[in-house]
Design a protein around this motif. Structure first.
Motif, PDB file in Angstrom:
ATOM      1  N   GLU A  34       7.081   7.341   3.726  1.00 37.20           N
ATOM      2  CA  GLU A  34       8.146   8.013   2.978  1.00 37.20           C
ATOM      3  C   GLU A  34       7.709   8.365   1.556  1.00 37.20           C
ATOM      4  O   GLU A  34       8.006   9.444   1.067  1.00 37.20           O
ATOM      5  CB  GLU A  34       9.370   7.087   2.924  1.00 37.20           C
ATOM      6  N   HIS A  35       6.977   7.427   0.935  1.00 31.60           N
ATOM      7  CA  HIS A  35       6.577   7.691  -0.456  1.00 31.60           C
ATOM      8  C   HIS A  35       5.672   8.915  -0.535  1.00 31.60           C
ATOM      9  O   HIS A  35       5.839   9.775  -1.398  1.00 31.60           O
ATOM     10  CB  HIS A  35       5.897   6.470  -1.066  1.00 31.60           C
ATOM     11  N   ILE A  36       4.721   9.013   0.385  1.00 29.80           N
ATOM     12  CA  ILE A  36       3.793  10.162   0.364  1.00 29.80           C
ATOM     13  C   ILE A  36       4.559  11.442   0.677  1.00 29.80           C
ATOM     14  O   ILE A  36       4.341  12.481   0.061  1.00 29.80           O
ATOM     15  CB  ILE A  36       2.677   9.993   1.418  1.00 29.80           C
ATOM     16  N   TYR A  37       5.478  11.340   1.626  1.00 27.02           N
ATOM     17  CA  TYR A  37       6.250  12.514   2.036  1.00 27.02           C
ATOM     18  C   TYR A  37       7.037  13.043   0.839  1.00 27.02           C
ATOM     19  O   TYR A  37       7.079  14.241   0.562  1.00 27.02           O
ATOM     20  CB  TYR A  37       7.196  12.129   3.174  1.00 27.02           C
ATOM     21  N   ARG A  38       7.619  12.105   0.098  1.00 26.08           N
ATOM     22  CA  ARG A  38       8.422  12.507  -1.054  1.00 26.08           C
ATOM     23  C   ARG A  38       7.543  13.184  -2.112  1.00 26.08           C
ATOM     24  O   ARG A  38       7.903  14.218  -2.670  1.00 26.08           O
ATOM     25  CB  ARG A  38       9.113  11.274  -1.640  1.00 26.08           C
ATOM     26  N   ILE A  39       6.373  12.585  -2.350  1.00 23.53           N
ATOM     27  CA  ILE A  39       5.463  13.196  -3.337  1.00 23.53           C
ATOM     28  C   ILE A  39       5.034  14.576  -2.847  1.00 23.53           C
ATOM     29  O   ILE A  39       4.967  15.541  -3.609  1.00 23.53           O
ATOM     30  CB  ILE A  39       4.225  12.288  -3.558  1.00 23.53           C
ATOM     31  N   GLY A  40       4.795  14.685  -1.530  1.00 24.87           N
ATOM     32  CA  GLY A  40       4.372  15.965  -0.951  1.00 24.87           C
ATOM     33  C   GLY A  40       5.430  17.034  -1.125  1.00 24.87           C
ATOM     34  O   GLY A  40       5.131  18.178  -1.483  1.00 24.87           O
ATOM     35  N   ILE A  41       6.689  16.656  -0.873  1.00 21.29           N
ATOM     36  CA  ILE A  41       7.782  17.633  -1.008  1.00 21.29           C
ATOM     37  C   ILE A  41       7.917  18.061  -2.472  1.00 21.29           C
ATOM     38  O   ILE A  41       8.043  19.245  -2.786  1.00 21.29           O
ATOM     39  CB  ILE A  41       9.128  17.025  -0.526  1.00 21.29           C
ATOM     40  N   THR A  42       7.843  17.078  -3.379  1.00 27.46           N
ATOM     41  CA  THR A  42       7.925  17.402  -4.808  1.00 27.46           C
ATOM     42  C   THR A  42       6.817  18.390  -5.178  1.00 27.46           C
ATOM     43  O   THR A  42       7.048  19.386  -5.857  1.00 27.46           O
ATOM     44  CB  THR A  42       7.752  16.121  -5.659  1.00 27.46           C
ATOM     45  N   GLU A  43       5.614  18.100  -4.686  1.00 28.22           N
ATOM     46  CA  GLU A  43       4.463  18.950  -4.991  1.00 28.22           C
ATOM     47  C   GLU A  43       4.685  20.357  -4.432  1.00 28.22           C
ATOM     48  O   GLU A  43       4.426  21.364  -5.091  1.00 28.22           O
ATOM     49  CB  GLU A  43       3.205  18.298  -4.393  1.00 28.22           C
ATOM     50  N   THR A  52      11.282  -6.510  -0.469  1.00 27.70           N
ATOM     51  CA  THR A  52      11.891  -5.391   0.263  1.00 27.70           C
ATOM     52  C   THR A  52      10.891  -4.263   0.462  1.00 27.70           C
ATOM     53  O   THR A  52      10.715  -3.738   1.570  1.00 27.70           O
ATOM     54  CB  THR A  52      13.101  -4.833  -0.527  1.00 27.70           C
ATOM     55  N   ILE A  53      10.207  -3.894  -0.628  1.00 27.90           N
ATOM     56  CA  ILE A  53       9.277  -2.757  -0.541  1.00 27.90           C
ATOM     57  C   ILE A  53       8.097  -3.099   0.368  1.00 27.90           C
ATOM     58  O   ILE A  53       7.694  -2.298   1.209  1.00 27.90           O
ATOM     59  CB  ILE A  53       8.785  -2.358  -1.948  1.00 27.90           C
ATOM     60  N   ASN A  54       7.557  -4.322   0.222  1.00 24.21           N
ATOM     61  CA  ASN A  54       6.440  -4.724   1.090  1.00 24.21           C
ATOM     62  C   ASN A  54       6.847  -4.667   2.553  1.00 24.21           C
ATOM     63  O   ASN A  54       6.092  -4.219   3.410  1.00 24.21           O
ATOM     64  CB  ASN A  54       5.970  -6.142   0.745  1.00 24.21           C
ATOM     65  N   THR A  55       8.064  -5.154   2.835  1.00 28.85           N
ATOM     66  CA  THR A  55       8.512  -5.160   4.228  1.00 28.85           C
ATOM     67  C   THR A  55       8.594  -3.732   4.746  1.00 28.85           C
ATOM     68  O   THR A  55       8.179  -3.433   5.861  1.00 28.85           O
ATOM     69  CB  THR A  55       9.904  -5.827   4.335  1.00 28.85           C
ATOM     70  N   LYS A  56       9.073  -2.824   3.873  1.00 30.58           N
ATOM     71  CA  LYS A  56       9.215  -1.437   4.318  1.00 30.58           C
ATOM     72  C   LYS A  56       7.857  -0.789   4.586  1.00 30.58           C
ATOM     73  O   LYS A  56       7.672  -0.109   5.586  1.00 30.58           O
ATOM     74  CB  LYS A  56       9.965  -0.635   3.257  1.00 30.58           C
ATOM     75  N   TYR A  57       6.908  -0.989   3.674  1.00 29.05           N
ATOM     76  CA  TYR A  57       5.665  -0.220   3.783  1.00 29.05           C
ATOM     77  C   TYR A  57       4.541  -0.924   4.529  1.00 29.05           C
ATOM     78  O   TYR A  57       3.590  -0.290   4.924  1.00 29.05           O
ATOM     79  CB  TYR A  57       5.188   0.217   2.389  1.00 29.05           C
ATOM     80  N   HIS A  58       4.652  -2.244   4.677  1.00 22.04           N
ATOM     81  CA  HIS A  58       3.567  -2.926   5.388  1.00 22.04           C
ATOM     82  C   HIS A  58       4.038  -3.487   6.716  1.00 22.04           C
ATOM     83  O   HIS A  58       3.266  -4.070   7.455  1.00 22.04           O
ATOM     84  CB  HIS A  58       2.979  -4.047   4.529  1.00 22.04           C
ATOM     85  N   GLY A  59       5.349  -3.345   6.982  1.00 26.03           N
ATOM     86  CA  GLY A  59       5.858  -3.886   8.241  1.00 26.03           C
ATOM     87  C   GLY A  59       6.206  -5.351   8.047  1.00 26.03           C
ATOM     88  O   GLY A  59       5.534  -6.064   7.294  1.00 26.03           O
ATOM     89  N   PRO A  60       7.279  -5.807   8.721  1.00 25.84           N
ATOM     90  CA  PRO A  60       7.792  -7.166   8.479  1.00 25.84           C
ATOM     91  C   PRO A  60       6.796  -8.252   8.884  1.00 25.84           C
ATOM     92  O   PRO A  60       6.937  -9.388   8.471  1.00 25.84           O
ATOM     93  CB  PRO A  60       9.051  -7.234   9.357  1.00 25.84           C
ATOM     94  N   ARG A  61       5.779  -7.945   9.675  1.00 27.56           N
ATOM     95  CA  ARG A  61       4.856  -8.978  10.138  1.00 27.56           C
ATOM     96  C   ARG A  61       3.599  -9.060   9.291  1.00 27.56           C
ATOM     97  O   ARG A  61       2.652  -9.726   9.654  1.00 27.56           O
ATOM     98  CB  ARG A  61       4.442  -8.689  11.597  1.00 27.56           C
ATOM     99  N   SER A  62       3.577  -8.312   8.165  1.00 25.88           N
ATOM    100  CA  SER A  62       2.323  -8.248   7.424  1.00 25.88           C
ATOM    101  C   SER A  62       2.114  -9.487   6.560  1.00 25.88           C
ATOM    102  O   SER A  62       3.069 -10.136   6.129  1.00 25.88           O
ATOM    103  CB  SER A  62       2.349  -7.001   6.558  1.00 25.88           C
ATOM    104  N   LEU A  63       0.849  -9.800   6.296  1.00 28.14           N
ATOM    105  CA  LEU A  63       0.538 -10.974   5.471  1.00 28.14           C
ATOM    106  C   LEU A  63       1.017 -10.772   4.034  1.00 28.14           C
ATOM    107  O   LEU A  63       1.313 -11.733   3.339  1.00 28.14           O
ATOM    108  CB  LEU A  63      -0.963 -11.226   5.484  1.00 28.14           C
ATOM    109  N   LYS A  64       1.076  -9.523   3.596  1.00 30.02           N
ATOM    110  CA  LYS A  64       1.616  -9.261   2.250  1.00 30.02           C
ATOM    111  C   LYS A  64       3.050  -9.753   2.177  1.00 30.02           C
ATOM    112  O   LYS A  64       3.500 -10.289   1.177  1.00 30.02           O
ATOM    113  CB  LYS A  64       1.603  -7.761   1.982  1.00 30.02           C
ATOM    114  N   VAL A  65       3.788  -9.520   3.262  1.00 30.77           N
ATOM    115  CA  VAL A  65       5.196  -9.914   3.286  1.00 30.77           C
ATOM    116  C   VAL A  65       5.304 -11.443   3.275  1.00 30.77           C
ATOM    117  O   VAL A  65       6.135 -12.024   2.583  1.00 30.77           O
ATOM    118  CB  VAL A  65       5.896  -9.305   4.516  1.00 30.77           C
ATOM    119  N   ALA A  66       4.405 -12.082   4.022  1.00 32.94           N
ATOM    120  CA  ALA A  66       4.399 -13.550   4.040  1.00 32.94           C
ATOM    121  C   ALA A  66       4.207 -14.075   2.616  1.00 32.94           C
ATOM    122  O   ALA A  66       4.912 -14.986   2.164  1.00 32.94           O
ATOM    123  CB  ALA A  66       3.271 -14.045   4.935  1.00 32.94           C
TER     124      ALA A  66
END
Length: 1371
Positions: A887-896, A1213-1227
């Protein structure tokens, strides 16, 4: 955080392909010695560095001052030693009139000139400019090196002796005094002049960090830190203010020393006064309102008796004759004396990086209202064609072409020579870019007379300051076939890319023109240096190679073929034949448009390089040409504005690299089969041949489809090959360092100039078996399959003339042309079916993390994707299953996409606006674009009606001269309709939006971000204040809000090749875990970069960042802080205060501040980074999670638990969104939140979060992994605490106040544990550096790399503490 915006790897110079990435392999051994030396002296290399900066600051100015004369000659040997000898300086005593003698550290390679510069910068001697240095009564020569001066040694006394003035010296003196008075004033930075730019770091660090800034923060004082961020920085805040972008610097409220200092109206002195030694007259008003007239004479400055209306040059009584203007003013104005001293104190306290000029001008898109004060030097500069220090150069205007070409011809046999050459090239280039920009603005503003004044304005051409200017319009229907004005607008940038490519290859004897493309006020201006003699001849006579009419008439020339042949391999251009108008065959080694002209100086120039790279068939519909099915599925070929769309150099590199891997696999596979069959059964070789051939064929068919990794079910072999090769290509962009251990030779392979000499390596590998005819056949088959132009070795090149209208090829090359057409189709397919998916994959696994339009464009370009594919990329993202994570890239792309469409419209909009209505027109456009106010009405300038009649006669004087008011009728709904149709026609992307509010609503954009993007792209500068975009009652902008409009400049960036090789080898060493060696190489690179670029440059910035990171990992925190501070300052100054890289630098600096116990500073820096990030991309971005984790941890450390939770929970919240709820970052995020809850004694919440984390660890890593164990230990501990707390509570309930309460352990976190967590989230891991550990680590690294090569690296990359790539990111 690996390579966020790989600023360097993207542009690996294609210098001398013979050099492997190891900079030290110099052939002459010249490169070896310096390494040893600098390593020997441990940290002194660094101290020399700092000194070096200072010295450079001066050499920069001095070479400016004396042009290209003796300065450069004199510095030659200086350059050679700078690297080898670093710490053999000595001290001299300086005795200046009126001050105590002081000691000065100098080095033998310095020139006397540099001591002059130091004295002009020192607080107590800065007011002197006209003096000589004497040793025992002998005057020292300014351009002599100190080591060549007899009798100069440790402890010598140098006397400063005042010299008589000349007009030139008097002017230099006045200019220098004015510079000192303005030294703290940021108006030059706001106005974008003299390479000044803004920097705000010192406001957040309260002055200098490091030694001076160690205001000791003891534990007891912790409570006094105010940690609450401003409301708009808190997670979830919706307001995005603009004013904090430029916080007020208290130093900038300048102390006034004088009211007016200006040239007197009595200048120049009449003859009789000249003979009394009068040089010029100044008019001065002091702060005390005293009006005085000053004579500058050969002996110095004195008061004369003139007034505004009467001329009386006799000295006043007293005349206060002084050698320096400062001494004179200090005597007549007490306020001047007091304030000037205070000002100089402040000036010398600033970090040098805040005041050194940048190599290229950086413009700010916002500025406060600056008072316009009288300024003699500025006024004088405006009316002379002065550039930089031009009047100090003999012969006034510079012969740019001669300078640019002479610097290219300097020798380059060994390191010192190459450094000198690169430094000269860089210097001339940055001067030329500045001059060209100034000239282009003068042309559009109508201040330059055309060389063909009779023609209509669009066709005019200009010469100013030895630079040739032409406008980006289709003159004389030159581009009619190719798309008219659209083609004429695209041609200059294509041409610039060609110039960049040829100057990158750097072939001796082949010359390109200095080229700068400037977009200003809606016009595109191309500035070029002038080939000697070209203006006297007709073009037809001078062109001896190429074609002036797109291929109808073509000529060739032996010498050009020989020179261009050398570029054909690195640029992948095939030598080919075309037919001319007489049907004769002409041989070329470039596109037909490329013209060769021999100048009167005998040099071979090539120009019009707009088709250096092959055409992009995706945007070039040709009758009867079928593109591959993947392209057709995506709706290609598409109609484009013009027919000049060509592939990027990066794409060609990636495509050839991809084909090379394919080729190697095929050859290896067949050789293995062949060998196996020969061993088992000698008889059925013929059968095998057939199968192997069919295999090659089938493979050739399947590759394209498989590369996209779509139908992975196809023949598993082929899929294997292609998936692998895609992964290789991504790595190609992340620099050589990735394949650290693969032998030096290979490490130069994945850089962007990868397959420069694949044939060499390939023939090397296949030498043995090639004698045997079977192997020869195998290679032949593989060559055919990948489309190599040679049958015995891998060699792919493109013919840039294929599909050019008007170019005809001879019959005999029909076969070859077919092959070339196929190759072009394959390359076009490779772009959409391989590079676009690769980009999206990189965005998904966060190895590409664009934050704004510029970094997104850079990510596209690195992978060879042109911005015209932006719509395709966005559509691809929409179809990706994981689109929520994009979503973040998409938003930047649309803005661009939206801002680029708006820019296209704005360009034509501006062309119809006359100068007096410019600010009204720009503010009206911005209102239509961004304001919710539905009926934005333009304010026509009031005098419009009066001037109507007068203007009739004077039509068409200036390109923008039409008195056209059509712009005023634009309405918001019309503009948004145009934007939607532009998006459709240019990007083939459907935007269903009729107003800005719909867009913002639909795509979650921010108006402030749209404003920043459009301003940066078009050069608008607006007043910094809060704009109310959403008011439906009045427009957001008025004409007073538009402060300026700047040029947008594109030019070639010359590279420091040797320094770059050192930097790469250093990175590779660091990757392999040899930190000390890496550190030394990078220090060496820093020295070389400083040598070539001076003190300020993007690449120096990367160097400092990596050094700081290494210092930090090796435990030298203060050093890390000092290097990172330089990196931040440099990033602000060179890239801009809100550039994504600057935000990154702020985050790193905050970490090192925390490690140095400067907690409040660390927080301020993190808050600044968060504010900037909110401004450029909003809160919903994966990088925000890292930032918020950092802020949360620091707040946890200062016991602000509730605030800390707000940030950490947002990060979760952001980590869960962008890395998926099972990611080690989220842990890890869960764990951090749990720890804050524990500190708050809310054990239930803590348990809940830690359990989540534990589950992730268990599922991802298994029970036995130490992370899982740690987590389970912590869970036990929390449970015990919770039980203990419950018991205590029960006890209280039961027994009331007389309960016996067990003391509970409430843990305030220790700084050390917080720092550990900070290191983990920032991907830094500390390595206990005992030799044994190092050995293990190296073994581990090698094992990992082998694993990765086998494609086994399944282990999740999220956990930073596991992946070595992450331990020491190569940014």
């Amino acid at each position: 955080m690996v390579s966020k915006t790989d600023d360097i790897p993207a542009s690996v110079p294609n210098c001398n392909p013979a050099d492997p990435a190891d900079g030290a392999q110099d052939g002459k051994g010249a490169g070896k010695a310096p390494l040893k030396e600098s390593c020997g002296c441990g940290h002194s290399a660094d101290t020399a560095m700092v000194n070096g900066d200072r010295a450079h600051e001066h050499t920069e100015t001095d070479s400016k001052q004396d042009g290209n004369g003796e300065a450069d000659g004199g510095e030659e040997s200086n350059e050679q030693e700078v690297i080898v000898i670093q710490d053999t300086g000595f001290t001299v005593k300086i005795q200046a009139p009126g001050t105590e003698p002081f000691d000065l550290q100098v080095s033998p390679q310095e020139m006397v000139q540099e001591i002059h510069q130091v004295l002009m910068d020192r607080e107590d001697t800065c007011h002197r400019t006209c003096f000589s240095l004497q040793l025992d009564g002998n005057v020292l020569d300014n351009f002599a090196e100190l080591k060549s001066i007899e009798g100069l040694q440790e402890g010598s006394v140098l006397k400063v002796v005042e010299e008589p003035y000349t007009v030139r010296e008097a002017r230099i003196h006045v200019r220098h005094i004015r510079d000192l008075l303005k030294s703290l004033d940021p108006s030059d930075a706001y106005n974008g002049v003299d390479c000044n730019s803004l920097s705000f770091l010192s406001i957040f660090t309260d002055g200098d960090l490091g030694e001076t800034g160690k205001r000791k923060k003891k534990g007891s004082e912790m409570e006094q830190i105010d940690c609450t961020p401003p409301e708009h920085i808190l997670p979830g805040s919706k307001e995005r203010p603009l004013v904090p972008l430029q916080p007020q610097n208290k130093d900038w409220k300048p102390m006034q020393c004088l009211k007016v200092l200006t040239m007197s109206g009595w200048n120049p002195p009449p003859g009789n006064r000249k003979m009394h030694g009068d040089l010029m007259y100044l008019y001065i008003v002091t702060v005390e309102e005293r009006h005085v007239s000053v004579t500058a004479s050969t002996r110095g400055f004195y008061l004369n008796q003139s007034t505004t209306y009467t001329f009386n040059p006799k000295p006043a009584n007293p005349s206060f004759l002084s050698h320096s203007l400062v001494e004179l003013l200090s005597q007549i104005s007490p306020a001047f004396k007091k304030n000037f001293t205070a000002l100089q104190k402040k000036r010398v306290q600033r970090h040098p990086f805040e005041r050194i000029a940048t190599p290229f001008q950086v413009y700010s898109w916002t500025a406060p209202q600056v008072d316009h004060a009288m300024d003699c030097v500025r006024a004088e500069d405006a009316y002379t064609s002065r550039l930089g220090y031009e009047e100090h150069i003999p012969g006034q205007t510079r012969d740019w072409n001669e300078e640019l070409q002479t610097t290219r011809e300097l020798p380059r046999k060994n390191l010192p020579e190459r450094l000198l050459r690169e430094r000269a090239i860089f210097k001339v280039h940055s001067d030329f870019a500045a001059a060209a920009t100034r000239g282009a603005m003068a042309v559009i503003d109508g201040n330059v007379m055309a060389i063909n004044p009779g023609e209509e304005t669009r066709m005019q051409m200009f010469i100013w300051n030895n630079i040739f200017f032409s406008l980006g319009f289709d003159v004389r229907d030159h581009y009619r076939e190719l798309g008219g004005d659209a083609a004429a607008h695209a041609a200059p940038t294509n041409d610039l890319n060609g110039v960049r490519a040829y100057s990158g290859v750097d072939v001796e004897g082949l010359y390109t023109l200095g080229t700068v493309v400037v977009d200003y006020r809606g016009y595109r201006v191309t500035a070029q240096s002038i080939i000697p003699g070209i203006l006297e001849r007709e073009q037809e006579q001078s062109v001896i190679y190429g074609s002036i009419d797109f291929g109808k008439t073509v000529v060739s020339h032996g010498k050009y073929l020989e020179l261009l042949e050398k570029t054909s391999r690195p640029l992948k251009i095939q030598r080919h034949s075309v037919l001319n108008e007489k049907n004769d065959t002409v041989e070329l080694c470039s596109s037909v448009e490329c013209k060769g002209i021999i100048g009167n100086d005998g040099r071979h120039y090539i120009l019009d390089l707009l088709r250096t790279f092959p055409p992009d068939l995706n945007f070039l519909p040709v009758d009867g040409v079928e593109l591959s099915p993947e392209c057709q599925r995506l709706g290609f070929p598409r109609q484009h504005r013009h027919r000049l769309a060509c592939l990027r150099q990066e794409l060609i590199e990636a495509f050839v690299e991809h084909r090379y891997l394919l080729f190697m696999k095929m050859a290896a596979l067949q050789l293995m089969q062949h060998k196996a069959n020969r061993d088992s059964n000698k008889t059925d070789t013929p059968a095998i041949t057939e199968t192997s051939e069919t295999l090659t064929e089938s493979k050739a068919d399947t590759t394209q489809t498989d590369t996209a990794q779509t139908n992975a079910t196809d023949s598993s072999k082929a899929t294997d090959i292609s998936t692998d090769s895609t992964s290789q290509t991504d790595n190609a962009s992340t620099a050589a360092s990735q394949t650290g251990t693969d032998s030096e030779e290979n490490s130069s392979k994945p850089t962007t100039n990868g397959p420069v000499d694949p044939t060499a390596t390939q023939n090397g590998e296949c030498k043995g078996p090639l004698e045997d005819p079977k192997s020869r056949e195998v290679v032949l088959n593989a060559c055919k399959a990948v489309g190599s132009i040679s049958d015995t070795a891998f060699d792919i090149r493109f013919n840039p003339d294929i599909f050019s209208p008007g170019v005809r090829f001879p019959e005999e090359s029909a076969d070859d042309i077919q092959k070339q057409k196929q190759l072009l189709k394959d390359a076009a397919a490779f772009l959409v079916s391989c590079q676009v998916p690769t980009l999206v994959k990189d965005c998904l696994d966060h190895s590409a993390l664009p934050m704004d339009g510029a970094s997104l464009t850079e990510a596209l370009h690195q992978r060879g994707i042109n911005v015209r594919f932006l719509g395709t990329v966005l559509e691809f993202m929409e179809k990706t299953p994981a689109k929520a994570q994009l979503e973040h890239i998409y938003r930047i792309g649309i803005t661009e996409l939206i801002t680029r469409c708006a820019k296209h419209i704005f360009k034509t909009y501006l062309q119809g606006v006359e100068l007096s209505a410019l600010s009204a027109a720009v503010s009206h456009f911005l209102n239509c674009f961004l304001s919710s106010f539905p009926d934005a009405v333009a304010h026509l300038p009031p005098d419009e009606l009066v001037s109507r009649r007068k203007n009739r006669k004077r039509r068409n004087r200036v390109p923008g001269g039409g008195d056209n008011t059509a712009w005023a009728s634009l309405t918001p709904s019309e503009l948004w309709k145009n934007i939607a149709s532009e998006a459709q026609s240019y990007y083939h992307f459907t935007l269903q939006c009729e107003s800005v509010d719909q867009v913002v609503e639909k795509f979650g954009l921010q108006k402030i971000t749209l404003l920043r993007e459009i301003s940066v792209k078009t050069g608008i500068q607006i007043l910094i204040k809060e704009y109310n975009f959403d008011s439906r009652h009045k427009p957001a902008f008025t004409e007073e809000d538009i402060l300026n409009i700047f040029p947008v400049v594109k030019h070639v960036n010359p590279k420091a090749t040797d320094a770059f090789h050192f930097f790469q080898s250093g990175q590779a060493k660091v990757q392999q875990g040899f930190l000390k060696e890496g550190c030394e190489l990078i220090n060496e690179a820093l020295n070389l970069f400083n040598n070539v670029y001076g003190a300020m440059h993007v690449e120096i910035c990367s160097c400092l960042r990596l050094l700081a990171r290494l210092n930090y990992i090796l435990g030298d925190h203060p050093e890390a802080l000092s290097n990172q501070q330089k990196a931040v300052l440099m990033s602000e100054r060179v890239l801009g205060i809100e550039h994504p890289n600057t935000i990154q630098e702020y985050m790193h600096l905050a970490l090192y501040c925390f490690a140095n116990n400067q907690l409040s500073t660390a927080l301020k820096l993190l808050y600044r980074a968060r504010y900037l990030m909110l401004l450029i991309c909003g809160e919903d971005h994966p990088e925000m999670a890292l930032l918020d984790s950092n802020i949360g941890l620091v707040l946890h450390g200062v016991m602000e638990y509730d605030l800390s939770l707000r940030f950490l929970e947002n990060a979760l919240t952001i980590n869960t969104k962008y890395h998926g709820p099972r990611s080690l970052k989220v842990a890890l995020s869960h764990h951090l939140v749990a720890r804050v809850y524990e500190s708050k004694a809310e054990f239930r919440s803590a348990l809940q979060h830690e359990k989540e984390g534990y589950t992730i660890y268990k599922n991802q890593m298994g029970e036995a992994h130490e992370k899982t164990k740690e987590s389970s230990e912590y869970l036990k501990y929390l449970t015990q605490q919770a039980v203990a707390l419950q018991r205590t509570m029960n006890e209280i309930y039961k027994n009331g106040s007389n309960a016996s309460i067990m003391p509970l352990k409430f843990t305030a976190p220790s700084m050390a544990t917080i720092l550990d967590q900070l290191n983990i989230i920032n991907g830094i891991i500390f390595i206990p550096l005992s030799p044994k550990d190092l050995e293990n680590l190296k073994a581990e690294v090698q094992r990992r790399q082998q694993l990765q090569e086998l494609g086994k690296s399944e282990e999740p990359a999220e956990d930073r503490s596991l992946e070595l790539e992450d331990k020491i990111p190569i940014d």
